[in-house]
Design an enzyme around this catalytic site. Structure first.
Site, PDB file in Angstrom:
ATOM      1  N   TYR A 181       2.865 -16.923  -0.531  1.00 50.89           N
ATOM      2  CA  TYR A 181       1.394 -17.006  -0.548  1.00 50.89           C
ATOM      3  C   TYR A 181       0.956 -17.871  -1.743  1.00 50.89           C
ATOM      4  CZ  TYR A 181       1.984 -13.789   3.230  1.00 50.89           C
ATOM      5  OH  TYR A 181       2.377 -13.253   4.429  1.00 50.89           O
ATOM      6  N   GLY A 326       9.548   0.200   0.822  1.00 53.38           N
ATOM      7  CA  GLY A 326       8.561  -0.409   1.691  1.00 53.38           C
ATOM      8  C   GLY A 326       8.554   0.263   3.048  1.00 53.38           C
TER       9      GLY A 326
HETATM   10  C1  PHB Z   1       2.930  -9.995   6.603  1.00 49.66           C
HETATM   11  O1  PHB Z   1       1.819  -9.575   6.893  1.00 49.66           O
HETATM   12  O2  PHB Z   1       3.749 -10.342   7.445  1.00 49.66           O
HETATM   13  C2  PHB Z   1       3.264 -10.048   5.188  1.00 49.66           C
HETATM   14  C3  PHB Z   1       2.249  -9.899   4.279  1.00 49.66           C
HETATM   15  C4  PHB Z   1       2.535  -9.952   2.952  1.00 49.66           C
HETATM   16  C5  PHB Z   1       3.825 -10.133   2.543  1.00 49.66           C
HETATM   17  C6  PHB Z   1       4.839 -10.269   3.446  1.00 49.66           C
HETATM   18  C7  PHB Z   1       4.559 -10.227   4.783  1.00 49.66           C
HETATM   19  O3  PHB Z   1       4.087 -10.189   1.257  1.00 49.66           O
END
Ligand code: PHB
Length: 372
Positions: A181, A326
């Site tokens: 990101y 997670g």
């Molecule tokens: C996702 O929504 O696929 C997603 C979002 C944030 C992340 C990793 C995956 O850090």
């Protein structure tokens, strides 16, 4: 030291070292946090999470692939989050807001991006390969973004998000610096080709992350953290090993001076490194061994594929102050309690309802997993 020894994290004390990492669940009412989210987070607070980090929470209107991801730019969102933070505190846990800007992996045709009235901004006009905007006609992939003329405008949005998070009762903010990101895009020399002070050398590529952290600290003092994934290829980032070490080493050496509450080191996982054009994108390496030596003054939390036995060992040996689980928190409301009781994490995942969708009962695969 055990997983169940309380820990002083910035200005707060968390009851144990078992964190719940940010997990996209896509259950907001449009972008506003709601009652079912409150139920979900409270279940996990009661289930022994020492620290909850919210799902990625958008700092401004963006064309995300998740139309029901929550935001924190609007007063209605702040009101929604305040109910959640109050309820989590009541349940005995602590909660950080993970603040999120997607940069180039937004889509210009998504309603929020259209409403924002700005292009998809990123460090440079370089598209990520891939994409999965399943809710848009034709399921388009990523687009070539617009180079953001002045990155400080986005840093100001992060700061405003922190101000809003404080008003919403959060204990702190975690800057989402991982998984390709915007923060990771600035760090990555394949996504950032700028020739100004925001690109080029490791120092310049780390400037966005560091200046953002400093802006967040102006709001939250010692209750600011960052999550990074130096070995992550997700969203088409990744550099050769030496460049990775130079870049993230510089970032962490400087971040270590800021008095952060913690840094989350995301380890390599093949699942977070999807093949692009038949090749893995990231450079696999031991993230914790490589980067924790830079964090002499900052607690390290380890994330990605940690088992309960390994979590105990990481904390016991002093390698980590704590760990984040997670996916286990998706399928178990009570990960902390189960680990304490020595009980297996054996609920069966409901993959069909991992992510909410408009018109589908949001409770399914969300708040219907049984406790032990
Ligand atoms: C996702 O929504 O696929 C997603 C979002 C944030 C992340 C990793 C995956 O850090």
């Amino acid at each position: 030291m055990s997983l169940f020894t309380p820990f002083k994290l910035g200005s707060i004390t968390i009851p144990n070292r078992i964190g719940m990492s940010a997990l996209t669940r896509n259950r907001s009412t449009a972008t506003v946090p709601n009652e079912i989210m409150q139920k979900y987070y409270v279940e996990r607070a009661l289930g022994g999470a020492g620290l909850i980090v919210t799902e990625g929470t958008l700092i401004t209107r963006q064309g995300t692939e998740w139309p029901q991801a929550p935001g924190i730019w609007d007063p209605a969102q702040v009101v929604g989050w305040k109910k959640i933070t109050d309820a989590v505190h009541e349940a005995g846990s602590k909660i950080y807001c993970q603040i999120w800007h997607l940069g180039r992996v937004s889509h210009p045709d998504a309603p929020e991006q259209i409403a924002a009235g700005v292009p998809v901004y990123a460090p440079s006009a370089i598209s990520a390969r891939g994409g999965k905007f399943r809710f848009l006609p034709g399921h388009p992939g990523y687009v070539t973004p617009t180079e953001v003329p002045d990155p400080t405008t986005i840093i100001a949005q992060f700061k405003q998000a922190a101000i809003n998070a404080k008003e919403a009762g959060f204990d702190g903010v975690e800057l989402h610096g991982a998984n390709g990101y915007i923060v990771a895009q600035f760090l990555d020399s394949t996504a950032n080709k700028r020739t100004d002070k925001w690109g080029g050398s490791p120092e310049n590529r780390a400037r966005f992350a560091l200046d953002t952290l400093k802006a967040l600290i102006e709001v939250f003092g010692p209750d600011v953290s960052i999550k990074i994934s130096p070995a992550g290829g997700y969203n088409d980032v990744g550099m050769p090993l030496q460049e990775t070490i130079d870049t993230f080493g510089y970032l962490l050496r400087e971040a270590n001076k800021l008095g952060l509450s913690y840094v989350t080191l995301v380890r390599y996982s093949a699942a977070s490194d999807p093949e692009i054009d038949g090749k893995k994108r990231a450079t696999e390496h031991d993230v914790v061994a490589t980067f924790s030596p830079f964090l002499t003054n900052t607690p390290v939390f380890v994330n990605c594929g940690v088992t309960p036995a390994e979590a105990e060992q990481l904390v016991n040996s002093g390698t980590a102050a704590g760990v984040f689980f997670g996916f286990s928190w998706v399928t178990h409301p009570d990960v902390g309690k189960r680990i304490k009781a020595g009980k297996e994490l054996d609920n069966v995942p409901n993959f069909a309802h991992l992510y909410g969708a408009v018109g589908v009962d949001p409770a399914l695969g969300y708040v219907d997993y049984p406790g032990m």
